[in-house]
Design a protein around this motif. Sequence first.
Motif, PDB file in Angstrom:
ATOM      1  N   UNK A  81      10.728   5.097  -9.540  1.00 24.68           N
ATOM      2  CA  UNK A  81       9.505   4.311  -9.405  1.00 24.68           C
ATOM      3  C   UNK A  81       9.386   3.646  -8.036  1.00 24.68           C
ATOM      4  N   UNK A  82      10.501   3.192  -7.484  1.00 22.84           N
ATOM      5  CA  UNK A  82      10.465   2.526  -6.183  1.00 22.84           C
ATOM      6  C   UNK A  82      10.881   3.448  -5.042  1.00 22.84           C
ATOM      7  N   UNK A  83      10.814   4.744  -5.280  1.00 23.44           N
ATOM      8  CA  UNK A  83      11.246   5.702  -4.272  1.00 23.44           C
ATOM      9  C   UNK A  83      10.491   5.604  -2.965  1.00 23.44           C
ATOM     10  N   UNK A  84       9.205   5.253  -3.038  1.00 26.58           N
ATOM     11  CA  UNK A  84       8.412   5.156  -1.807  1.00 26.58           C
ATOM     12  C   UNK A  84       8.896   4.036  -0.893  1.00 26.58           C
ATOM     13  N   UNK A  85       9.638   3.081  -1.445  1.00 20.62           N
ATOM     14  CA  UNK A  85      10.164   1.968  -0.651  1.00 20.62           C
ATOM     15  C   UNK A  85      11.426   2.354   0.107  1.00 20.62           C
ATOM     16  N   UNK A  86      12.054   3.462  -0.289  1.00 19.74           N
ATOM     17  CA  UNK A  86      13.314   3.881   0.326  1.00 19.74           C
ATOM     18  C   UNK A  86      13.257   5.367   0.688  1.00 19.74           C
ATOM     19  N   UNK A  87      12.098   5.810   1.132  1.00 20.30           N
ATOM     20  CA  UNK A  87      11.885   7.238   1.391  1.00 20.30           C
ATOM     21  C   UNK A  87      12.868   7.786   2.417  1.00 20.30           C
ATOM     22  N   UNK A  88      13.123   7.042   3.470  1.00 17.47           N
ATOM     23  CA  UNK A  88      14.019   7.516   4.525  1.00 17.47           C
ATOM     24  C   UNK A  88      15.436   7.703   3.985  1.00 17.47           C
ATOM     25  N   UNK A  89      15.889   6.753   3.182  1.00 18.41           N
ATOM     26  CA  UNK A  89      17.236   6.839   2.615  1.00 18.41           C
ATOM     27  C   UNK A  89      17.349   8.015   1.632  1.00 18.41           C
ATOM     28  N   UNK A  90      16.315   8.217   0.828  1.00 23.31           N
ATOM     29  CA  UNK A  90      16.349   9.321  -0.129  1.00 23.31           C
ATOM     30  C   UNK A  90      16.284  10.668   0.587  1.00 23.31           C
ATOM     31  N   UNK A  91      15.534  10.747   1.659  1.00 25.38           N
ATOM     32  CA  UNK A  91      15.467  11.996   2.423  1.00 25.38           C
ATOM     33  C   UNK A  91      16.843  12.365   2.967  1.00 25.38           C
ATOM     34  N   UNK A  92      17.616  11.361   3.375  1.00 28.41           N
ATOM     35  CA  UNK A  92      18.963  11.618   3.885  1.00 28.41           C
ATOM     36  C   UNK A  92      19.893  12.108   2.778  1.00 28.41           C
ATOM     37  N   UNK A 152       3.905   7.376  -4.782  1.00 27.51           N
ATOM     38  CA  UNK A 152       5.302   7.784  -4.647  1.00 27.51           C
ATOM     39  C   UNK A 152       5.496   9.290  -4.478  1.00 27.51           C
ATOM     40  N   UNK A 153       4.877  10.154  -5.313  1.00 22.21           N
ATOM     41  CA  UNK A 153       5.121  11.596  -5.129  1.00 22.21           C
ATOM     42  C   UNK A 153       4.748  12.096  -3.739  1.00 22.21           C
ATOM     43  N   UNK A 154       3.606  11.657  -3.230  1.00 23.45           N
ATOM     44  CA  UNK A 154       3.175  12.111  -1.911  1.00 23.45           C
ATOM     45  C   UNK A 154       4.068  11.607  -0.802  1.00 23.45           C
ATOM     46  N   UNK A 155       4.479  10.341  -0.892  1.00 20.10           N
ATOM     47  CA  UNK A 155       5.354   9.765   0.133  1.00 20.10           C
ATOM     48  C   UNK A 155       6.678  10.523   0.198  1.00 20.10           C
ATOM     49  N   UNK A 156       7.276  10.791  -0.948  1.00 20.33           N
ATOM     50  CA  UNK A 156       8.576  11.454  -0.959  1.00 20.33           C
ATOM     51  C   UNK A 156       8.459  12.934  -0.625  1.00 20.33           C
ATOM     52  N   UNK A 157       7.354  13.564  -1.017  1.00 18.15           N
ATOM     53  CA  UNK A 157       7.134  14.954  -0.639  1.00 18.15           C
ATOM     54  C   UNK A 157       7.013  15.090   0.876  1.00 18.15           C
ATOM     55  N   UNK A 158       6.248  14.192   1.478  1.00 19.49           N
ATOM     56  CA  UNK A 158       6.087  14.223   2.935  1.00 19.49           C
ATOM     57  C   UNK A 158       7.388  13.905   3.661  1.00 19.49           C
ATOM     58  N   UNK A 159       8.288  13.197   2.987  1.00 22.13           N
ATOM     59  CA  UNK A 159       9.600  12.883   3.575  1.00 22.13           C
ATOM     60  C   UNK A 159      10.556  14.071   3.471  1.00 22.13           C
ATOM     61  N   UNK A 160      10.136  15.133   2.765  1.00 23.76           N
ATOM     62  CA  UNK A 160      10.933  16.347   2.704  1.00 23.76           C
ATOM     63  C   UNK A 160      11.725  16.546   1.435  1.00 23.76           C
ATOM     64  N   UNK A 161      11.508  15.700   0.424  1.00 25.50           N
ATOM     65  CA  UNK A 161      12.254  15.847  -0.816  1.00 25.50           C
ATOM     66  C   UNK A 161      11.618  16.873  -1.749  1.00 25.50           C
ATOM     67  N   UNK A 162      12.441  17.434  -2.632  1.00 27.68           N
ATOM     68  CA  UNK A 162      11.939  18.293  -3.699  1.00 27.68           C
ATOM     69  C   UNK A 162      11.430  17.393  -4.813  1.00 27.68           C
ATOM     70  N   UNK A 178      -3.898  12.881  -9.934  1.00 24.80           N
ATOM     71  CA  UNK A 178      -3.920  11.484  -9.489  1.00 24.80           C
ATOM     72  C   UNK A 178      -3.004  11.283  -8.287  1.00 24.80           C
ATOM     73  N   UNK A 179      -1.912  12.044  -8.214  1.00 22.48           N
ATOM     74  CA  UNK A 179      -1.066  11.984  -7.026  1.00 22.48           C
ATOM     75  C   UNK A 179      -1.819  12.508  -5.805  1.00 22.48           C
ATOM     76  N   UNK A 180      -2.619  13.557  -5.997  1.00 22.35           N
ATOM     77  CA  UNK A 180      -3.458  14.075  -4.901  1.00 22.35           C
ATOM     78  C   UNK A 180      -4.451  13.009  -4.458  1.00 22.35           C
ATOM     79  N   UNK A 181      -5.061  12.337  -5.417  1.00 22.87           N
ATOM     80  CA  UNK A 181      -6.007  11.264  -5.103  1.00 22.87           C
ATOM     81  C   UNK A 181      -5.349  10.178  -4.260  1.00 22.87           C
TER      82      UNK A 181
END
Length: 379
Positions: A246-257, A283-293, A314-317
């Motif tokens: 749920x809070x993945x968008x707050x730590x996108x850089x760390x999750x991408x690593x 969240x889905x868009x932020x993490x997708x753009x960060x390169x995560x599956x 809704x994620x597309x929106x």
Amino acid sequence: MIIKNGMIHDAIHEAPYQADILIEQGKIAAIGTALCEDGQEIFDAAGMQIYPGFIDAHSHLGLDGDGIGYEGQDYNEMNDIICPHLRGLDGFKPMQPSMLDAARGGVTCVCTGPGSANVLGGTFIAVKTVGKRVDDMLVKDAIAMKCAFGENPKRCYRDKGDSSRMTTAAKLREALFKAREYLQKKEAAGDDLSKRPCFDMKMEALIPVLKREIPLKAHAHACEDIFTALRIAKEFNVKITLEHVTEGHLIAEELAAENVPVAIGPSLTNASKFELRNKTFDTPGVLSKAGLQVSIITDAPVIPQEYLPLCAGLAIKHGMDPFAALQAITINPARHAGIEAQVGSIEAGKDADLVICKNSPFDTDAGIEAVFINGRKVE
């Protein structure tokens, strides 16, 4: 059967293309424009869009009560906080009405299993959404071992030995330590039964995790829980997928690593507990753009299973790339579950799980004309 003249969105190539699909014995036999039609049943999909069957990487479909109350619920064992030996397979109810709702809504495969009351809840399965007997619906048994962090275990077991995040982490570590020692003794004994440790069903169930044959499927909403899950996975050198995030968008850089698969949702709900306070469809868009599956999930019955493509819409929106959103409910959840060789995209050799729509499945008026599962039309 041949499905003709449709616009194919195969979830592999970003650009759709018009072609025909030959289905034989439940599989996609060929895709092309000059397929032999002799003796074939024809489904004319002219003017329609064809998608792979949608897949949910994290659901409790078939184990939930389906509107009949507690008596029908089988996704949480409330008497033991450590339950790795339980199998979602044994609680699955194929003939629930919600199963047909899911299939008619284009969700052809779900990864379903135990809930998040327990630190270790048991194994998830991947199943098709039509059938009368779970054994015949299986895509794969034991795709992952459910574990949970955060508020759920400590709330459910507050008076039975777990009232803090520290305890939850300690109990998971303890189980993994014991299982590792059990495996070492078992391997050292070899064929000498007299030297083997006493049989322990819980420890046996954790061996595939320690051998990296299946991942821990880690329920974690808040940043601190996500990091604890990753920390423990590294300590024991086990595979892990992150669920909810749920809070993945707050730590996108760390999750991408970290580069681990993430299943995001359910987002079409209110913030029912503190750890959901930062929940958003961003969240889905932020993490997708960060390169995560990224996979998008309903956590059904939290969100009705058939609304999975709506959640992607809704994620597309909220800024997610439309092709990434399509992959988040098709090939990515298939990869998440380790079943991508069989389902998740429109490719020759894969199961003929197809959704045929007049419009985009991400819209409320998708206009689903037909759903095929294993080459058979869902009625």
